[in-house]
Design an enzyme around this catalytic site. Structure first.
Site, PDB file in Angstrom:
ATOM      1  N   ASP A 296      -5.452   1.277  -5.004  1.00  0.00           N
ATOM      2  CA  ASP A 296      -5.978   1.912  -3.790  1.00  0.00           C
ATOM      3  C   ASP A 296      -6.331   0.800  -2.810  1.00  0.00           C
ATOM      4  O   ASP A 296      -5.698  -0.248  -2.823  1.00  0.00           O
ATOM      5  CB  ASP A 296      -7.192   2.795  -4.132  1.00  0.00           C
ATOM      6  CG  ASP A 296      -7.339   3.954  -3.165  1.00  0.00           C
ATOM      7  OD1 ASP A 296      -7.217   3.716  -1.956  1.00  0.00           O
ATOM      8  OD2 ASP A 296      -7.592   5.098  -3.591  1.00  0.00           O
ATOM      9  N   HIS A 330      -3.304   0.294  -1.253  1.00  0.00           N
ATOM     10  CA  HIS A 330      -3.070   1.064  -0.029  1.00  0.00           C
ATOM     11  C   HIS A 330      -3.433   0.260   1.221  1.00  0.00           C
ATOM     12  O   HIS A 330      -2.643   0.128   2.119  1.00  0.00           O
ATOM     13  CB  HIS A 330      -3.863   2.371  -0.063  1.00  0.00           C
ATOM     14  CG  HIS A 330      -3.402   3.296  -1.145  1.00  0.00           C
ATOM     15  ND1 HIS A 330      -4.070   4.441  -1.479  1.00  0.00           N
ATOM     16  CD2 HIS A 330      -2.337   3.246  -1.973  1.00  0.00           C
ATOM     17  CE1 HIS A 330      -3.435   5.050  -2.467  1.00  0.00           C
ATOM     18  NE2 HIS A 330      -2.381   4.337  -2.790  1.00  0.00           N
TER      19      HIS A 330
END
Lengths: 518, 247
Positions: A296, A330
């Site tokens: 993430d 991300h």
């Protein structure tokens, strides 16, 4: 070339130095290190930590390249009162025996400025709680393995109502709300003057437990983090490797004066919500020489959702992030989406981002509130390689259970009220991004545009073979590739010496942008 | 499970028991949704309301229950019909009883069928009712205790339905619940049996959900249940004790 070696942190047994030779994460070349005249080893990262020092001792470090000395520094290590080896407290370190009580006992009885030593071995543990004025060394070869059975974990309640029913005690947190959570692998509450250091490993065993299965469903409590400190100050984490977190990795929360140096945070690229470093409503933080590779956002700076922001009015403020390597994941550095208390004075410099979906990623949405002001965010001297969209500001982020509602996603002007967030100044200086998909995407609220985006000495090169991607996670944002900058609902865009190559179409596409200064 | 209200309800035609006077029994009925007979009874009640075209915000809890159990579209359509009629009505002045009638339905609709589009608006409606009627000096809404009891019920329904991940909305309801409860408890001892049962239900649900301190409030609940028994209201007392187990 000579450079000034800087001391970032010194404990009784370790030191972290900065070798500013112009490198980002790695030094431009390897350096020999001499410690008090003796060969110590090589340094290959700009932020370099050394362990195995002796307390209350003066050291001189010399840094040498092939031509001789390029820098030096001297320092004295801290004093140390006692060393408490967890083996003396009953820890077995065979990876099977539950060593929680032994390690916790050593921490609890450790005198001021004492060291709890966790030597090489595998220690099977449940969450461990910190205590003030303690140093915990996890030595090279030591791995703490977090138990995989959630039924054994203590729960930290989100809120406990006071006995006189007039106030609340906030202990747990999940995505910006005060919700019940399982205690973190390393948990601290109200502690001061703590150092967690060493070349050891904390393995959350998210890959072996059920934390990543149905991860959006709360079962018993929300998932534990690897390191969670609440209302703490003067805490340093140095050198430790964090692996396979059940959820976010490090989350300092409503804490102050913190250093995170040479930490290594890794998790599989497909592991859910394994953010690397998520300070929330904290101030005065130095994050230097960290390496992230995970599933993430590498760094996500937060300040709660509306209730926490409006109630405690505590921004995340005064952060310096330097010489870090952000890989995969991300976002390289994100602000939000939980930012209701505000995020300001963030200075990220001399970092390398590689293969992340986005570089700087600011996420917010209607409903974060008037305390939710993101301002004075500066990126300087950053290299981004194969980062999908290097610059994203998204004020219509479709997060939370109601994130796709008309209220959040409307492209029409809504009334500005106590639920409307604000984006102030965002600046990028001396940033190079290569092989990108979309150069940048700035999407403000129509009723409260992004105030100022500055880009100076910025170079962006689109990849010829870029896979299309949606640059921002908002309804109606289509996948694109080889796209220039897009600015929607922005008061002012300043572009000085900005070059974009390889894009199809214009360099800057504007919609409801009041002023572009070139 | 030997629950007196199960026999009591099942002896009635589906839908017949669904008036406010039977509300507590029906609520307890739905708490035991693993009981096939009770489940069937609630679903049949929902069918009866649809067949008679008598779906209202008050009895729509059966429709939500039936929709959850069966997934059949007719329940969804009936719920949407109730919502459409509600939307077509002009907003009335804040009123505790009216809040009980409509707000829990609105919250359930938003959470389950409307993508939470108006959860904030619904929470604000609760707040409006509370703010408009709350008397700071008296620390109560100045309404009858029974109306306060219904409002507690409406709050608990809203709280249970609203996701705590929408924390600011959820917490607003919890805060109102807490002050409302504190406001009504001084009147518990002297209230009529029906009102006592309502207030105790609201209190015990709060304890059960962890919203209020059991050390402080469970003794109040036990005392209240003893009061009900002293008045010969054995069934209501049993229902509270059986329904909440050994809180």
């Amino acid at each position: 070339m000579m450079f000034e070696v800087k001391k970032l942190f010194v404990s009784a047994r370790s030191v972290t130095l900065e070798l500013p030779d112009g490198g980002l994460y790695n030094t431009k070349k390897p350096y020999r290190i001499l410690l008090n005249g003796e060969e110590w080893g090589m340094a290959e990262t700009v932020v370099h930590s050394m362990y195995g020092l002796w307390p209350d001792t003066k050291y001189v470090v010399k840094v040498l390249d092939e031509n001789g000395e390029v820098g030096r520094i001297s320092f004295r290590t801290e004093k140390e009162s006692y060393t408490l080896n967890v083996r003396r407290f009953g820890a077995v370190g065979d990876g099977v025996h539950d060593d929680t009580a032994a390690i916790q006992a050593a921490i609890n009885v450790c005198p001021k400025k004492g060291r709890v030593l966790i030597p090489a071995g595998e220690y099977h543990v449940l969450p461990i709680f910190l205590k003030s004025h303690v140093r915990i060394e996890i030595q090279k070869g030591a791995t703490l393995l977090l138990d995989t059975d959630r039924s054994k974990f203590p729960i930290l309640p989100g809120m406990i109502h006071s006995t006189d029913e007039t106030s609340d005690l906030n202990l747990g947190s999940w995505e910006g709300n005060p919700l019940d959570m399982f205690a973190a692998f390393i948990s601290g509450n109200g502690v001061k003057d703590v150092v967690l250091y060493g070349e050891g490993v904390l393995d959350g065993q998210g890959d072996k437990a059920d934390w990543w299965v149905n991860h959006r469903t709360m079962r018993g409590a929300w998932r534990p983090r690897m390191f969670f400190i609440n209302d703490c100050e003067d805490v340093t984490v140095q050198g430790i490797s964090f692996r396979n977190s059940p959820a976010w990795n490090l989350q300092p929360y409503f804490s102050r004066n913190l250093k995170f140096l040479n930490i290594h945070v890794t998790a599989p690229a497909d592991s859910p919500n394994t953010d690397g470093f998520d300070p929330e409503s904290c101030e005065h933080i130095l994050l230097a020489g960290a390496h992230f590779s995970l599933g993430d956002d590498c760094i996500a700076i937060k300040a709660g959702k509306l209730y926490m922001g409006a109630t405690y009015k505590t921004p995340c403020s005064d952060l310096e992030i330097s010489h870090c390597l952000m890989e995969n994941g991300h976002g390289g550095m994100t602000c939000g989406s939980e930012m209701a208390g505000g995020v300001n004075k963030v200075y990220l410099h001399d970092c390398l981002m590689r293969n992340t979906d986005r570089g700087l990623r600011i996420k917010t949405r209607r409903g974060r509130g008037e305390q939710g002001v993101i301002d004075d965010i500066v990126f300087e001297n950053v290299l981004m390689e194969r980062v999908g969209t290097p610059y994203v500001v998204n004020c219509l982020y479709f997060c939370d259970p109601d994130g796709k509602t008309e209220y959040v996603q409307s492209r029409e002007k809504q009334p500005v009220d106590e639920r409307t967030p604000r984006i102030g100044r965002i600046a990028f200086r001396d940033v190079t991004a290569t092989d990108v998909t979309c150069a940048g995407y700035f999407l403000g609220l129509p009723e409260r545009p992004i105030e100022r985006v500055e880009m100076e000495n910025v170079s962006i090169t689109c990849a010829a073979d870029a896979e299309p991607m949606a640059p921002a996670m908002a309804c109606g944002v289509e996948k694109v590739s080889r796209k220039g900058l897009v600015a929607i609902n922005v008061d002012k865009v300043v572009m000085k010496n900005v070059t974009i190559t390889g894009q199809d179409g214009v360099m800057l596409e504007c919609e409801n942008v009041a002023e572009v200064e070139e | 499970m030997a629950l007196w209200f199960k026999e009591y309800l099942l002896a009635k035609e589906p839908g017949a028991a669904w008036d406010p006077a039977e509300d507590l029994a029906v609520r307890f009925c739905m708490r035991f949704s693993d009981d096939a007979e009770l489940t069937r009874y609630v679903v049949h009640s929902a069918d009866a309301f649809i067949a008679a075209d008598k779906c209202t915000p008050s009895n729509a809890k059966t429709l939500f229950f039936a929709l959850e159990k069966t997934g059949e579209d007719k329940y969804r359509e009936a719920i949407c019909g109730v919502m459409a009629r509600l939307d077509a009505q002009p907003e009335a002045a804040p009123d505790l009883s009216a809040a009980y009638e409509t707000l829990p339905f609105r919250m359930a609709y938003e959470m389950k069928l409307n993508r939470m589009e108006r959860v904030g608006r619904t929470a604000a409606m609760y707040c409006d009712v509370h703010k408009h009627l709350w008397n700071h000096k008296a620390q109560s809404h100045g309404e009858s205790l029974q109306a306060e009891g219904w409002f507690l019920m409406a709050l608990m329904d809203g709280i249970e339905c609203c996701s705590d991940q929408l924390y600011e909305h959820w917490r607003a309801l919890v805060d109102i619940y807490r002050v409302t409860l504190r406001g009504v408890l001084p009147g518990l001892e002297t209230a009529d049996a029906r009102t006592q049962a309502l207030l105790l239900y609201g209190l015990m649900r709060g304890v059960e959900r962890g919203l209020i301190d059991p050390e402080r409030y469970l003794p109040v609940a036990r005392k209240g249940i003893a009061l009900l028994r002293a008045k010969g209201e054995e069934r209501a007392a049993d229902m509270l004790e059986e329904g909440f187990g050994v809180l």
